[in-house]
Design a protein around this motif. Structure first.
Motif, PDB file in Angstrom:
ATOM      1  N   ILE A 173       0.840  -1.213   0.000  1.00 48.34           N
ATOM      2  CA  ILE A 173       0.000   0.000   0.000  1.00 48.34           C
ATOM      3  C   ILE A 173       0.872   1.259   0.000  1.00 48.34           C
ATOM      4  CG2 ILE A 173      -1.596   1.376   1.393  1.00 48.34           C
ATOM      5  CD1 ILE A 173      -3.032  -0.876   0.089  1.00 48.34           C
ATOM      6  N   ARG A 174       0.469   2.225  -0.791  1.00 48.73           N
ATOM      7  CA  ARG A 174       1.100   3.540  -0.765  1.00 48.73           C
ATOM      8  C   ARG A 174      -0.003   4.582  -0.558  1.00 48.73           C
ATOM      9  NH1 ARG A 174       2.702   3.741  -5.498  1.00 48.73           N
ATOM     10  NH2 ARG A 174       4.816   2.929  -5.220  1.00 48.73           N
ATOM     11  N   ILE A 175       0.119   5.386   0.488  1.00 56.17           N
ATOM     12  CA  ILE A 175      -0.871   6.432   0.762  1.00 56.17           C
ATOM     13  C   ILE A 175      -0.218   7.794   0.609  1.00 56.17           C
ATOM     14  CG2 ILE A 175      -2.475   7.419   2.453  1.00 56.17           C
ATOM     15  CD1 ILE A 175      -2.723   4.706   3.745  1.00 56.17           C
ATOM     16  N   THR A 176      -0.813   8.634  -0.200  1.00 53.15           N
ATOM     17  CA  THR A 176      -0.319   9.998  -0.395  1.00 53.15           C
ATOM     18  C   THR A 176      -1.313  10.980   0.228  1.00 53.15           C
ATOM     19  OG1 THR A 176       0.709   9.347  -2.498  1.00 53.15           O
ATOM     20  CG2 THR A 176       0.422  11.710  -2.091  1.00 53.15           C
ATOM     21  N   HIS A 177      -0.796  11.842   1.110  1.00 51.78           N
ATOM     22  CA  HIS A 177      -1.640  12.841   1.763  1.00 51.78           C
ATOM     23  C   HIS A 177      -1.399  14.177   1.069  1.00 51.78           C
ATOM     24  CE1 HIS A 177      -2.769  15.622   5.178  1.00 51.78           C
ATOM     25  NE2 HIS A 177      -3.816  14.813   5.144  1.00 51.78           N
ATOM     26  N   PHE A 178      -2.379  14.630   0.300  1.00 52.58           N
ATOM     27  CA  PHE A 178      -2.200  15.803  -0.557  1.00 52.58           C
ATOM     28  C   PHE A 178      -1.890  17.096   0.199  1.00 52.58           C
ATOM     29  CE2 PHE A 178      -5.118  13.115  -3.250  1.00 52.58           C
ATOM     30  CZ  PHE A 178      -4.123  12.697  -4.126  1.00 52.58           C
ATOM     31  N   PRO A 179      -2.589  17.413   1.297  1.00 52.30           N
ATOM     32  CA  PRO A 179      -2.329  18.703   1.971  1.00 52.30           C
ATOM     33  C   PRO A 179      -0.900  18.872   2.467  1.00 52.30           C
ATOM     34  CG  PRO A 179      -4.422  17.792   2.694  1.00 52.30           C
ATOM     35  CD  PRO A 179      -3.736  16.720   1.912  1.00 52.30           C
ATOM     36  N   THR A 180      -0.257  17.776   2.884  1.00 51.99           N
ATOM     37  CA  THR A 180       1.099  17.869   3.447  1.00 51.99           C
ATOM     38  C   THR A 180       2.172  17.315   2.518  1.00 51.99           C
ATOM     39  OG1 THR A 180       0.880  15.718   4.540  1.00 51.99           O
ATOM     40  CG2 THR A 180       0.200  17.676   5.790  1.00 51.99           C
ATOM     41  N   GLY A 181       1.767  16.511   1.534  1.00 49.24           N
ATOM     42  CA  GLY A 181       2.739  15.876   0.661  1.00 49.24           C
ATOM     43  C   GLY A 181       3.360  14.625   1.258  1.00 49.24           C
ATOM     44  N   LEU A 182       2.892  14.188   2.447  1.00 54.63           N
ATOM     45  CA  LEU A 182       3.419  12.983   3.081  1.00 54.63           C
ATOM     46  C   LEU A 182       3.062  11.747   2.257  1.00 54.63           C
ATOM     47  CD1 LEU A 182       2.609  13.599   6.859  1.00 54.63           C
ATOM     48  CD2 LEU A 182       4.876  13.549   5.821  1.00 54.63           C
ATOM     49  N   VAL A 183       4.024  10.836   2.114  1.00 51.43           N
ATOM     50  CA  VAL A 183       3.792   9.568   1.430  1.00 51.43           C
ATOM     51  C   VAL A 183       4.188   8.443   2.376  1.00 51.43           C
ATOM     52  CG1 VAL A 183       4.384   8.106  -0.527  1.00 51.43           C
ATOM     53  CG2 VAL A 183       4.221  10.591  -0.840  1.00 51.43           C
ATOM     54  N   VAL A 184       3.291   7.516   2.595  1.00 49.66           N
ATOM     55  CA  VAL A 184       3.543   6.383   3.500  1.00 49.66           C
ATOM     56  C   VAL A 184       3.352   5.097   2.715  1.00 49.66           C
ATOM     57  CG1 VAL A 184       2.803   5.179   5.576  1.00 49.66           C
ATOM     58  CG2 VAL A 184       2.746   7.673   5.510  1.00 49.66           C
ATOM     59  N   THR A 185       4.303   4.176   2.853  1.00 48.12           N
ATOM     60  CA  THR A 185       4.171   2.869   2.197  1.00 48.12           C
ATOM     61  C   THR A 185       4.228   1.767   3.239  1.00 48.12           C
ATOM     62  OG1 THR A 185       6.567   2.662   1.847  1.00 48.12           O
ATOM     63  CG2 THR A 185       5.277   3.698   0.087  1.00 48.12           C
TER      64      THR A 185
END
Length: 361
Positions: free
Chosen positions: A249-261
């Motif tokens: 899984i890869r989650i991208t959080h648009f408001p902060t630009g954080l990417v978590v895999t």
């Protein structure tokens, strides 16, 4: 702050009334029958009782001191006056210690101290040697967690062919986990002859550690419209642990630009849950930083870039020495430290933070 400035009579009166009221409510059969209300009272009582007992001890000791001082002033008997003087000295020392304990107890507690934590370890300067040391730091924290009776779980890992970690993220669940581990955030430097070094030269490598308080959904609410969730096939070092299904899984959080895999689990749903846990914790950390610039500066100086010039602790294997540069403490039992014996550092760092809080107060 001098003793003359530090008065506790009003504080003792307030705590005494609160303590008695809580005791009365908890003894009420009707309250005892309401589980939620009763548990709430028990939790509040657990916070109030230690301070009440400290204040009561201060109150009683001050009264004893006053009586001894009166005896010393009123008595004409030299032996009696000498005994009173010894008692006055003893009680003054005891009272000073109690009042010091009260000052410390009055320091506002970090509301996140009781949280579980997510620990992120990343290899910095040093290539394969840094990755190997990242693995050893992970084992060190596993050993420490075991001594505390805490539960640990790997969330995500990027393993190298030599058995090191480019990155490993794991959770630690247990009482006061964040309170104990929050000072571990920063750059850890290792000095030794790497197993990969044929010439026998001492190398310096760096690994960064970030300790985040684990955020619940109540702490951080994420708008589904603010994130993008992608799936892909997981992979491991040398082709190991490769999934044939797209469970990573890869989650991208648009408001902060954080990417978590997250790809540790073979279940897509489990990886998603773990990735969301990491994202919430990182967002909680960002929230704290934006609210308090001092916290932001502190975190920046602690975690840094992984460059060998930035460090909070150095592990020197040839000399068997581990040094924490923030408190100037060196231990010459590196094997014990690497097995999880980091409590002396944690205790020293907690004491330093306490002293600073007292100075600010």
């Amino acid at each position: 702050m001098s003793n003359s400035e530090f008065t506790t009579d009003d504080l003792f009166e307030r705590y005494s009334e609160h303590y008695q009221e809580l005791s009365k409510q908890m003894a009420d059969p009707e309250v005892a029958g309401d589980t939620q209300r009763y548990l709430k009272l028990v939790k509040e009582f657990a916070h109030v009782e230690p301070m009440y007992l400290l204040l009561k001890k201060e109150h009683d000791t001050a009264k004893e001191l006053e009586e001894s001082q009166e005896l010393f002033s009123d008595s004409d008997d030299q032996d009696m006056r000498e005994m009173a003087r010894e008692e006055i000295n003893r009680l003054e020392e005891e009272l000073e210690k109690i009042r010091g304990d009260i000052r410390i107890a009055l320091i506002p507690k970090d509301p996140l101290d009781e949280k579980n934590v997510i620990v992120e370890i990343r290899a910095g300067t040093g290539g394969d040697e840094a990755a190997l040391f990242a693995s050893e730091l992970y084992q060190m924290y596993m050993g420490y967690a075991e001594t505390k009776g805490w539960k640990t779980e790997v969330i995500d890992a990027n393993e190298t062919e030599l058995g090191g970690f480019k990155e490993i993220i794991f959770s630690i669940d247990g009482d006061d986990a964040y309170s104990n581990l929050k000072f571990e955030s920063g750059t850890h430097r290792v000095q030794r002859v790497p197993a990969t070094e044929a010439g026998g030269r001492i190398h310096t490598s760096a690994v960064t550690v970030a300790v985040l308080p684990e955020a619940d959904e109540v702490d951080v609410q994420i708008n589904p419209a603010d994130i993008q969730i992608d799936t892909y096939r997981s992979s491991g070092a040398g082709g190991q642990k490769v999934n044939k299904t797209s469970s990573a899984i890869r989650i991208t959080h648009f408001p902060t630009g954080l990417v978590v895999t997250c790809q540790d689990e073979r279940s897509q749903y489990k990886n998603k849950d773990k990735a969301m846990k990491i994202l919430r914790s990182r967002l909680l950390e960002l929230s704290r930083e934006s609210q308090d610039e001092a916290i932001a500066q502190n975190r920046k100086s602690q975690v840094g870039s992984g460059d060998r010039s930035e460090r909070i602790r150095t592990y020197n294997f040839p000399q068997g020495r581990v040094t924490d540069h923030r408190i100037g403490l060196s231990l010459y039992n590196i094997e014990e430290v690497m097995a999880g014996g980091i409590q002396p550092f944690i205790t020293g760092l907690q004491a330093q933070a306490q002293e600073r809080a007292l100075e600010e107060a």
